[in-house]
Structure formats: structure tokens, C-alpha cells
Scaffold this motif. Sequence first.
Motif, PDB file in Angstrom:
ATOM      1  N   GLY A 268       0.772  -1.235   0.000  1.00  0.00           N
ATOM      2  CA  GLY A 268       0.000   0.000   0.000  1.00  0.00           C
ATOM      3  C   GLY A 268       0.800   1.280   0.000  1.00  0.00           C
ATOM      4  O   GLY A 268       0.284   2.324   0.409  1.00  0.00           O
ATOM      5  N   LEU A 269       2.050   1.241  -0.469  1.00  0.00           N
ATOM      6  CA  LEU A 269       2.815   2.495  -0.480  1.00  0.00           C
ATOM      7  C   LEU A 269       3.485   2.708  -1.822  1.00  0.00           C
ATOM      8  O   LEU A 269       3.678   1.775  -2.606  1.00  0.00           O
ATOM      9  N   GLN A 270       3.844   3.955  -2.065  1.00  0.00           N
ATOM     10  CA  GLN A 270       4.537   4.336  -3.288  1.00  0.00           C
ATOM     11  C   GLN A 270       5.435   5.524  -2.998  1.00  0.00           C
ATOM     12  O   GLN A 270       5.246   6.264  -2.020  1.00  0.00           O
ATOM     13  N   ALA A 271       6.428   5.723  -3.842  1.00  0.00           N
ATOM     14  CA  ALA A 271       7.315   6.886  -3.730  1.00  0.00           C
ATOM     15  C   ALA A 271       6.790   7.989  -4.638  1.00  0.00           C
ATOM     16  O   ALA A 271       6.433   7.735  -5.791  1.00  0.00           O
ATOM     17  N   SER A 272       6.719   9.211  -4.119  1.00  0.00           N
ATOM     18  CA  SER A 272       6.222  10.357  -4.887  1.00  0.00           C
ATOM     19  C   SER A 272       7.248  11.480  -4.874  1.00  0.00           C
ATOM     20  O   SER A 272       7.943  11.690  -3.869  1.00  0.00           O
ATOM     21  N   LEU A 273       7.329  12.187  -5.989  1.00  0.00           N
ATOM     22  CA  LEU A 273       8.228  13.339  -6.082  1.00  0.00           C
ATOM     23  C   LEU A 273       7.561  14.573  -5.502  1.00  0.00           C
ATOM     24  O   LEU A 273       6.390  14.843  -5.772  1.00  0.00           O
ATOM     25  N   ILE A 274       8.309  15.325  -4.727  1.00  0.00           N
ATOM     26  CA  ILE A 274       7.859  16.609  -4.184  1.00  0.00           C
ATOM     27  C   ILE A 274       8.712  17.700  -4.829  1.00  0.00           C
ATOM     28  O   ILE A 274       9.943  17.606  -4.868  1.00  0.00           O
ATOM     29  N   ASP A 275       8.059  18.761  -5.332  1.00  0.00           N
ATOM     30  CA  ASP A 275       8.744  19.861  -6.027  1.00  0.00           C
ATOM     31  C   ASP A 275       9.552  19.343  -7.208  1.00  0.00           C
ATOM     32  O   ASP A 275      10.730  19.689  -7.400  1.00  0.00           O
ATOM     33  N   ALA A 276       8.915  18.523  -8.026  1.00  0.00           N
ATOM     34  CA  ALA A 276       9.594  17.974  -9.205  1.00  0.00           C
ATOM     35  C   ALA A 276       9.920  19.080 -10.204  1.00  0.00           C
ATOM     36  O   ALA A 276       9.179  20.066 -10.330  1.00  0.00           O
TER      37      ALA A 276
ATOM     38  N   ILE B 190      11.814  13.116  -2.318  1.00  0.00           N
ATOM     39  CA  ILE B 190      10.985  11.924  -2.458  1.00  0.00           C
ATOM     40  C   ILE B 190      10.276  11.666  -1.139  1.00  0.00           C
ATOM     41  O   ILE B 190      10.894  11.703  -0.075  1.00  0.00           O
ATOM     42  N   GLU B 191       8.984  11.421  -1.228  1.00  0.00           N
ATOM     43  CA  GLU B 191       8.189  11.147  -0.031  1.00  0.00           C
ATOM     44  C   GLU B 191       7.409   9.853  -0.245  1.00  0.00           C
ATOM     45  O   GLU B 191       6.945   9.564  -1.360  1.00  0.00           O
ATOM     46  N   LEU B 192       7.284   9.052   0.793  1.00  0.00           N
ATOM     47  CA  LEU B 192       6.471   7.843   0.734  1.00  0.00           C
ATOM     48  C   LEU B 192       5.026   8.200   1.054  1.00  0.00           C
ATOM     49  O   LEU B 192       4.746   8.859   2.055  1.00  0.00           O
ATOM     50  N   ARG B 193       4.113   7.754   0.191  1.00  0.00           N
ATOM     51  CA  ARG B 193       2.700   8.054   0.353  1.00  0.00           C
ATOM     52  C   ARG B 193       1.873   6.795   0.133  1.00  0.00           C
ATOM     53  O   ARG B 193       2.329   5.852  -0.506  1.00  0.00           O
ATOM     54  N   PRO B 194       0.636   6.785   0.625  1.00  0.00           N
ATOM     55  CA  PRO B 194      -0.210   5.594   0.445  1.00  0.00           C
ATOM     56  C   PRO B 194      -0.643   5.422  -1.011  1.00  0.00           C
ATOM     57  O   PRO B 194      -0.862   6.401  -1.728  1.00  0.00           O
ATOM     58  N   LEU B 195      -0.759   4.179  -1.425  1.00  0.00           N
ATOM     59  CA  LEU B 195      -1.426   3.862  -2.680  1.00  0.00           C
ATOM     60  C   LEU B 195      -2.928   4.053  -2.500  1.00  0.00           C
ATOM     61  O   LEU B 195      -3.476   3.790  -1.432  1.00  0.00           O
ATOM     62  N   GLU B 196      -3.594   4.490  -3.538  1.00  0.00           N
ATOM     63  CA  GLU B 196      -5.039   4.633  -3.481  1.00  0.00           C
ATOM     64  C   GLU B 196      -5.703   3.282  -3.745  1.00  0.00           C
ATOM     65  O   GLU B 196      -5.093   2.353  -4.275  1.00  0.00           O
ATOM     66  N   LYS B 197      -6.959   3.172  -3.368  1.00  0.00           N
ATOM     67  CA  LYS B 197      -7.729   1.988  -3.693  1.00  0.00           C
ATOM     68  C   LYS B 197      -8.076   2.019  -5.181  1.00  0.00           C
ATOM     69  O   LYS B 197      -8.249   3.101  -5.739  1.00  0.00           O
ATOM     70  N   PRO B 198      -8.143   0.909  -5.904  1.00  0.00           N
ATOM     71  CA  PRO B 198      -8.109  -0.454  -5.372  1.00  0.00           C
ATOM     72  C   PRO B 198      -6.708  -1.045  -5.235  1.00  0.00           C
ATOM     73  O   PRO B 198      -6.561  -2.135  -4.728  1.00  0.00           O
TER      74      PRO B 198
ATOM     75  N   SER C 227      -4.314  -0.615  -3.294  1.00  0.00           N
ATOM     76  CA  SER C 227      -3.851  -0.896  -1.939  1.00  0.00           C
ATOM     77  C   SER C 227      -4.564  -2.084  -1.308  1.00  0.00           C
ATOM     78  O   SER C 227      -4.213  -2.493  -0.203  1.00  0.00           O
ATOM     79  N   LEU C 228      -5.560  -2.654  -1.999  1.00  0.00           N
ATOM     80  CA  LEU C 228      -6.332  -3.761  -1.455  1.00  0.00           C
ATOM     81  C   LEU C 228      -5.752  -5.096  -1.889  1.00  0.00           C
ATOM     82  O   LEU C 228      -5.131  -5.210  -2.942  1.00  0.00           O
TER      83      LEU C 228
END
Length: 454
Positions: free
Chosen positions: A393-401, A430-438, A440-441
Motif C-alpha cells: 500500500g505504499l509508493q514513492a512520490s516526487l515533491i517539487d519535481a 521523495i516522499e512515501l505516500r499511500p497507494l489509493e484503492k483499489p 492498496s487492497l
Amino acid sequence: MKIKSVSLLISSLFPLLSYAAADVEVARYIVSFPGGERVSYQGAFAKNFPQGLPVGIGSGLVFNGREGNDLLLTTVTDRGPNADAPAIGEQDAKIFANPAFVPLLMDIRVGNGKAVASNSRPLHDQQGPISGLPLPAGLIGSTNEVALSDTLKTLQGDRRGLDTEGITEDGKGGYWLCDEYGPFLIHIDSQGKILAKYGPTAEQGELAVAGGLPNIIKWRQPNRGFEGITRLPDGRILAAVQSTLDVEGKSKNKAQFTRLISFDPVSGKTAMYGYPIDIDSYKKAKDAKVGDIVAVDNQHILLVEQGSDKDKQMINKIYLVDLSQATDLSAFDGKGKALEFDDAKELAKRGVTLAQKREVVDLRKLGWQQEKVEGLSLIDNRTLAVINDNDFGLQASLIDAEPKAKKIGDYQLDKQGNLSLDGKSVPTRIELRPLEKPESLSELWVLTLPQPLK
């Protein structure tokens, strides 16, 4: 909870379904964890995961039997919660959100409209719990990856690390697992204790954690080792390399097939067969991936083939694969160029016959929306079960790309954990954020075919 159990004969709701797909009955479930199982995460981005991480089951699936009307299955996680990171020089990197995570088994009971997971058992050996961290450089099985913390600091590799990706019963109450690193075959008892481990046999000058398997499979692409495993009725273990081998770093886009490795636990005898990928469906041969396999009999298996096609649409298909006429590829190893460099005509000229296959189910036409299927089991000759891997349920996201660099792979990372673009430092993070549904299920389907396999 159970989402729906319907016969997809309601073709008006699924206008793109073929007749064969319309005859498949599908019971859909979201796996629940009534014991409250979660993966601890107390790192730099813990505020994004106030309840921790969902357990990433589904990397493999095996049917254990029935209890009344309930189906009893066992599943396995992979190496643990990880996410993409920029390369460090020529080395790929991965962020390990919880480096202490121990891959584990869980049981799933399907019945009364629910799929319920319980009874987690961490994998361990005589030294204690193992980890999911990559093997150190210099060993057969090293992916050449740099393991990073969530703050992008380098972590130490672990020669006992496993990236488990498949499970099958051993006929004696325990299980066999397969892994993407070595690639390894691992024999465990019912509680997750490692009894034996097998990997590519070292040649002169090489260092290996385990041996007993053909050396050539060391050329698996990084993170594309064994992805599926099954036990044949005669006791042999069959494991599938996820994608085409990249022999000497040159064959992954040329190979017509990926390899199925047969291993006899009693005699130690091995054999190899070529599974023909749908090469024309993908932009590059390396994009084809095996999701899992399960034995039908000694000569036939079911196999999930998947990947992003030429139009960037996901493929998730189940094939019935016939091994009866397939050539044992072992005889060609060390004799001329590797078979992965041959096209179809050259393979035929060298006397190689690949396995035969026919499509059984196109899961996308049944409404499957998850990116991948990583677990496949056979309930009976008309009933299958599949499950996804939710990547914890997690992913890496770019901040201020940067405006011209929207993908993590566009950046480079130095050994201090700083990002750069075209050789220049950037404020991007880089910040770790939750995956969205579906995504993450944990989704499990039970499929009933209109007629028996064969």
C-alpha cells in the motif's frame, strides 16, 4: 468482504467480453485481516501512514483443501514494503520503508462470502528471522541494487535476504517457496523454518549462497528471478523465471521465451523448458512477465502471463501450457551461443521445441483492474483462484519535481542521498505516500470455468 459473485453471462454490461469470458463465473473478494495485522512503519513519513502499512500478501497462493464449504489457502509476502528510487551511478536503488521486515506466510479462508487472512508465520532459519534486503555485491543472486532507508541513506545488504514470490506444498505438510534474488528455491516447514535452499551452481571464480540449480539462470534480470512455483504430481518442483534471461547483459530483448526449471528434490536432477512469450504483444521482449504457475498434471501447468503491451495497456492472461513435447534446454548450455539469442527459425534449426500453450482466461475481459496477478492456485479441474500483490500500500512520490522531470527515474542520487538532474543539484524530494484503492487492497478471485481443463 465479498464484492460480487456473478456469472458474467450478463454480456450487456461487458460488451467487450468474448463468449468464453462470458461463461466464466467469478466470485470476487477483498481479503480482510480481522486480527488487525499491519506492518509497522515509524519512519520519516509515518504521518502518512497513521495505522502502519497493510500486509502485502499475494506474492504466491497455494490451495490446501476444503473444510466443509470453505476453501483453505496459504499465501506469502515478498521482501517487504519498498518503493522506487533514482539510480546511484550505474546501480538501481530501492527504498525499504521497514528494513527489519521479515517475509511471512499467512493462511486465507474463503467462505460465507468472505476471504479472511490469519496465522502469520515469519520466515526464519537456524540463525533467526531472515530479511528481505538484497544480497551483497559479488554473490550470485545479487541484483546490484542499492538498498536505501526512507531518508535515502544506504543500507547494508544481507546474504540471507530473500524476495519470496511463489509457494507450493511439499506433500509432507510443508512448502516450497521461490525467490527473485538468487533465484532460489527454498524448502520450509509449515511454520516457515527454512530447511534447505537451492540456487544457481557457482562456476569457477564465482561465489554463491546456494547451489544445485543450472548456472545460466543467474542471468535473470534484476528483480525478475523466480516468480512462480508448483509441485508436479510426480514430486518434481517446477519454477518459472519471471522474464527473459539477460545473458551477459545482451539477450533480454531478443529472447523468444522464458525458462521453466524442473528440480527433483530426491535425486537433485534438473531440467529446463522454454515457455514462449507472446512476443508480438509487447514493445520489448523483456516486458513480458510470468505471474505464477500451478500444476494440472505432470505435463501441463497453468501460467499467468502479464505485462504492459505496445499500447501501454495491461495484459493479464492465464494459459494452459503443455510441456510434453518441450525440449530440455539443459543440453544446449555451454555449447555455442545461449538459446536466448536465437529467433524462432534458429531455435527450430538447433532442434529446440518450446512448450505449447493455449489461452484459458483473459482476466482483463473479466474486469480485473489490478496491475498484476501474483498468486494462482488450482482448486479443482474447473476452479481457479488468483490474488494480487498490493505492494504494502505504499509508493514513492516526487515533491517539487522539476518541470521537465516528472518521473523518479529521471533523477540521479548521490551516496549522501541528494537528488540531482543532469548533474545539477535540485530541491526535489521523495516522499512515501499511500497507494489509493483499489491498488492498496488485497483482491482474491475464485473463477469457475464452463468446462474442465484439458
